[in-house]
Design an enzyme around this catalytic site. Structure first.
Site, PDB file in Angstrom:
ATOM      1  N   GLY A 100       0.832  -1.203   0.000  1.00  0.00           N
ATOM      2  CA  GLY A 100       0.000   0.000   0.000  1.00  0.00           C
ATOM      3  C   GLY A 100       0.859   1.242   0.000  1.00  0.00           C
ATOM      4  N   LYS A 101       0.256   2.363  -0.214  1.00  0.00           N
ATOM      5  CA  LYS A 101       0.963   3.641  -0.123  1.00  0.00           C
ATOM      6  C   LYS A 101      -0.062   4.756  -0.014  1.00  0.00           C
ATOM      7  CE  LYS A 101       5.363   4.961  -0.476  1.00  0.00           C
ATOM      8  NZ  LYS A 101       6.541   4.094  -0.307  1.00  0.00           N
ATOM      9  N   GLY A 102       0.338   5.840   0.625  1.00  0.00           N
ATOM     10  CA  GLY A 102      -0.570   6.963   0.732  1.00  0.00           C
ATOM     11  C   GLY A 102       0.158   8.258   0.445  1.00  0.00           C
TER      12      GLY A 102
END
Ligand code: GLU
Length: 419
Positions: free
Chosen positions: A108-110
């Site tokens: 994931g990444k934000g």
């Protein structure tokens, strides 16, 4: 969603690397179709009040790319260049990074499109808390575990953890990693990415018959990753011929004073005005006469335009995605070895995993234990990558992707399709 050619090519580049490895693995079209799409992309507004009283709205993102091997995992980037496409590419890379070092996580990444340098501590806290509040339902120790990335810090992780814990009315340190020690962080986490960069570099130098003592190293980026890796190279006797940050670079063929540069950057919040070397540009840094080049800033700095001028024998990707597929091809043709990002900078997420495990147990390890386990994880998986590389006669990057994709696909197939 993709608005400019530059944006298209960040995720596009990532897919190109994936496709090359998928081809060699004979991966069926359906599995490829699934793996080249993110599981979930979330976009939201972050309204907040400036210290001046003015109301501002930023855009926030979280991409949960894969859950096949466990909860999504990956950092949060605060940077003016953040786009959905970039965050998606970074989440895609996290999937392979976690798998290549065999962590029980997906990817994931934000991000928030903002310039954190221009925010006061109070503004930064308000942006962070609103970002966290928007994600309360979809993050958690068994759902998705954010961490620091470019422009975010342990303090920001503490605010994130506090906001989440207040919302769910339960102290939950394992919702994020990279926290300060006082609130459930792990010893060795701050240094972990730089440590991993230096461990993988030293291992590869040995493989190539290069001795660290006197080896000329140039490092682009002087943030958490670049500065710590530089210090560790210097500790091993390397000559640091070039360093740079967003304000420009410095060169000294006899070697820069690394301790002095770190102290300067800490005091002035950048290298701007540092006098320890000849002033160069970031572009020049990449083409310096050196043995090892470590791009440890942002993506797409090594391209078809400059790859032919790189003088290093070994390129170590401290950043995520610093080399375009065209540049990678040129490096392969020229016999320049590349330690790919998904391995070279995996030290950070590996110690994030240790932090998550420690938080869940409420029992914390000594720094030496963290560092020993980190070295073990990196060396074990680097050896496997090397074996794939020599067995299939492919570069380290392709081998790393093959190993990672194979691990994710095995988990996917065992779980089956819920429909
Ligand atoms: N942002 C770091 C990376 O790109 C660390 C991620 C994490 O610890 O989850 O690998």
């Amino acid at each position: 969603m993709l608005s400019t050619a530059r944006e298209v090519s960040v995720f596009g580049d990532a897919i190109a690397y994936f496709n090359e490895a998928a081809e060699l693995l004979d991966l069926d079209a359906g599995t490829r179709r699934i793996l080249t799409k993110p599981s979930r992309q979330i976009i939201f507004s972050i309204p907040f009040q400036r210290d001046s009283g003015e109301l501002e709205v930023y855009t926030g993102y979280r991409v949960q790319y894969s859950f096949a091997r466990g909860p999504a995992k990956g950092g949060v980037r605060f940077h003016p260049g953040v786009t959905l496409d970039e965050v998606t590419a970074l989440a895609f890379w996290m999937t392979w990074k976690c798998a290549v070092v065999d962590l029980p996580f997906g990817g994931g990444k934000g991000g928030v499109t903002c310039d954190p340098i221009k925010l006061s501590p109070g503004e930064l806290e308000r942006v962070t808390r609103r970002y966290a509040a928007e994600l309360v339902e979809v993050v958690g120790p068994d759902k998705d575990v954010p961490a620091p990335d470019v422009g975010t810090t342990p303090q920001i992780m503490a605010w994130f953890m506090d906001t989440y814990s207040m919302h769910i009315r339960q102290h939950t340190p394992g919702v994020v990693t990279g926290k300060p020690l006082e609130v459930g962080g792990s010893r060795g986490r701050v240094e972990a990415t730089g440590r991993g960069v230096s461990l993988t570099t030293l291992a590869q130098m040995k493989e190539m018959g290069m001795t660290p003592k006197g080896a000329r190293v140039a490092v682009q980026g002087f943030g958490n990753v670049g500065s710590i890796a530089t210090q560790m190279f210097a500790d091993h006797g390397c000559t640091i011929v070039g360093i740079s940050d967003v304000t420009g670079g410095y060169y000294n063929e006899k070697g820069l004073d690394v301790g002095g540069a770190i102290a300067y950057a800490q005091e002035h919040h950048s290298l701007d005005g540092y006098r320890g070397g000849e002033r160069i540009t970031n572009a020049q840094l990449l083409e310096l006469p050196c043995d090892v080049l470590v791009p440890a800033a942002l993506e797409k700095v090594l391209t078809a335009d400059n790859a032919a001028h790189v003088q290093a024998k070994l390129v170590v990707e401290g950043a995520n995605g610093p080399t375009t597929p065209e540049a990678d091809r040129i490096f392969n043709e020229r016999g320049i070895v590349v330690i790919p990002d998904i391995l070279a900078n995996a030290g950070g997420v590996t110690v994030s995993y240790f932090e998550w495990a420690q938080d869940r147990n409420g029992y914390f390890w000594k720094e030496s234990e963290v560092n020993d386990r980190l070295a073990d994880v990196l060396h074990t998986n680097f050896t496997e990558i090397r074996q794939v590389s020599s067995l299939r006669s492919v570069p380290l990057r392709t081998a790393a992707y093959m190993l990672a994709i194979d691990r994710v696909v095995k988990a996917m197939k065992m779980r089956g399709m819920y429909a």
